[in-house]
Motif scaffolding. Sequence first.
Motif, PDB file in Angstrom:
ATOM      1  N   LEU A   1      34.259   5.614 -24.718  1.00 15.23           N
ATOM      2  CA  LEU A   1      33.993   6.960 -25.193  1.00 15.23           C
ATOM      3  C   LEU A   1      35.244   7.549 -25.826  1.00 15.23           C
TER       4      LEU A   1
ATOM      5  N   SER B   1      20.702   9.016 -23.783  1.00 13.66           N
ATOM      6  CA  SER B   1      21.229   8.738 -25.128  1.00 13.66           C
ATOM      7  C   SER B   1      22.731   8.558 -25.116  1.00 13.66           C
ATOM      8  N   ARG B   2      23.385   8.833 -23.998  1.00 15.13           N
ATOM      9  CA  ARG B   2      24.783   8.560 -23.705  1.00 15.13           C
ATOM     10  C   ARG B   2      25.787   9.616 -24.124  1.00 15.13           C
ATOM     11  N   GLN B   3      25.467  10.573 -25.002  1.00 14.55           N
ATOM     12  CA  GLN B   3      26.469  11.531 -25.437  1.00 14.55           C
ATOM     13  C   GLN B   3      26.793  12.496 -24.298  1.00 14.55           C
ATOM     14  N   MET B   4      28.036  12.540 -23.903  1.00 10.51           N
ATOM     15  CA  MET B   4      28.507  13.408 -22.836  1.00 10.51           C
ATOM     16  C   MET B   4      28.577  14.841 -23.370  1.00 10.51           C
TER      17      MET B   4
ATOM     18  N   VAL C   1      31.745  14.815 -32.792  1.00  9.57           N
ATOM     19  CA  VAL C   1      32.554  13.614 -32.609  1.00  9.57           C
ATOM     20  C   VAL C   1      31.643  12.400 -32.813  1.00  9.57           C
TER      21      VAL C   1
ATOM     22  N   GLU D   1      24.779  18.497 -31.199  1.00 13.88           N
ATOM     23  CA  GLU D   1      25.759  17.743 -32.000  1.00 13.88           C
ATOM     24  C   GLU D   1      27.170  18.216 -31.662  1.00 13.88           C
ATOM     25  N   THR D   2      27.993  17.314 -31.152  1.00 14.08           N
ATOM     26  CA  THR D   2      29.311  17.732 -30.695  1.00 14.08           C
ATOM     27  C   THR D   2      30.353  17.622 -31.775  1.00 14.08           C
TER      28      THR D   2
ATOM     29  N   TYR E   1      35.401  17.349 -25.986  1.00 12.10           N
ATOM     30  CA  TYR E   1      34.075  17.086 -26.539  1.00 12.10           C
ATOM     31  C   TYR E   1      33.979  15.599 -26.839  1.00 12.10           C
ATOM     32  N   PHE E   2      32.883  14.998 -26.375  1.00 14.55           N
ATOM     33  CA  PHE E   2      32.753  13.555 -26.401  1.00 14.55           C
ATOM     34  C   PHE E   2      31.869  13.058 -27.535  1.00 14.55           C
ATOM     35  N   GLY E   3      32.171  11.854 -27.981  1.00 11.92           N
ATOM     36  CA  GLY E   3      31.303  11.132 -28.891  1.00 11.92           C
ATOM     37  C   GLY E   3      30.236  10.380 -28.130  1.00 11.92           C
ATOM     38  N   PRO E   4      29.324   9.706 -28.836  1.00 14.60           N
ATOM     39  CA  PRO E   4      28.209   9.007 -28.187  1.00 14.60           C
ATOM     40  C   PRO E   4      28.617   7.688 -27.544  1.00 14.60           C
ATOM     41  N   GLY E   5      29.775   7.186 -27.879  1.00 17.98           N
ATOM     42  CA  GLY E   5      30.249   5.957 -27.262  1.00 17.98           C
ATOM     43  C   GLY E   5      29.913   4.699 -28.036  1.00 17.98           C
ATOM     44  N   THR E   6      30.670   3.651 -27.757  1.00 13.25           N
ATOM     45  CA  THR E   6      30.399   2.304 -28.262  1.00 13.25           C
ATOM     46  C   THR E   6      30.169   1.408 -27.062  1.00 13.25           C
TER      47      THR E   6
END
Lengths: 113, 116
Positions: free
Chosen positions: A90, B42-45, A4, A1-2, A103-108
């Motif tokens: 992202l 799952s896409r999370q970087m 974001v 879990e980042t 630190y990245f989120g999962p994206g849309t």
Amino acid sequence: ETGVTQTPRHLVMGMTNKKSLKCEQHLGHNAMYWYKQSAKKPLELMFVYSLEERVENNSVPSRFSPECPNSSHLFLHLHTLQPEDSALYLCASSQGPGTDTQYFGPGTRLTVL
Amino acid sequence: AQTVTQSQPEMSVQEAETVTLSCTYDTSENNYYLFWYKQPPSRQMILVIRQEAYKQQNATENRFSVNFQKAAKSFSLKISDSQLGDTAMYFCAFRHYGGSQGNLIFGKGTKLSVKP
């Protein structure tokens, strides 16, 4: 879990619609970013905010409008998009905009019909 | 302008074996950072490992290590004892040191498949 988060995770919209993407970071960071990830292309930095001020705008079309009301939230407002804008968007955050790890989120996943 | 090149679009490795992903970059800067990011299906970087250019010692994080060759502008990632969960896209990224901008430059990525 980042720490974001991004909502929504998937979005389908018509070219005449107006929608917004939301990003929230729970890490106490001061900088936030929007990236576009298209198939077979490197991630493209779109916008950088530091302490709620935009510090970079990489020649992004005006149909993308960012908003950073506070250091924890970042929005990307979308209007009159084109099909080629379909991509994974992202959000990322870092302690500061200079040297810190992002630190990245999962994206849309956005699809423009 | 800085560029990052990942010459291997796809790679595969057997579980428990070692694999090396290559990355080269081009810059006139002397102080900068290099990163490897992992993006699972799952896409999370997720950040895998980070290297400061001024450090001669190669960074390591558990099963992940880098071979940083500053003169050759090479920054490869070695994954030891590969696991099924290592299956992902791996992105090499560059960022110059300091400044107020957040310009993180990515390569196109390498798709790694770990086979049982």
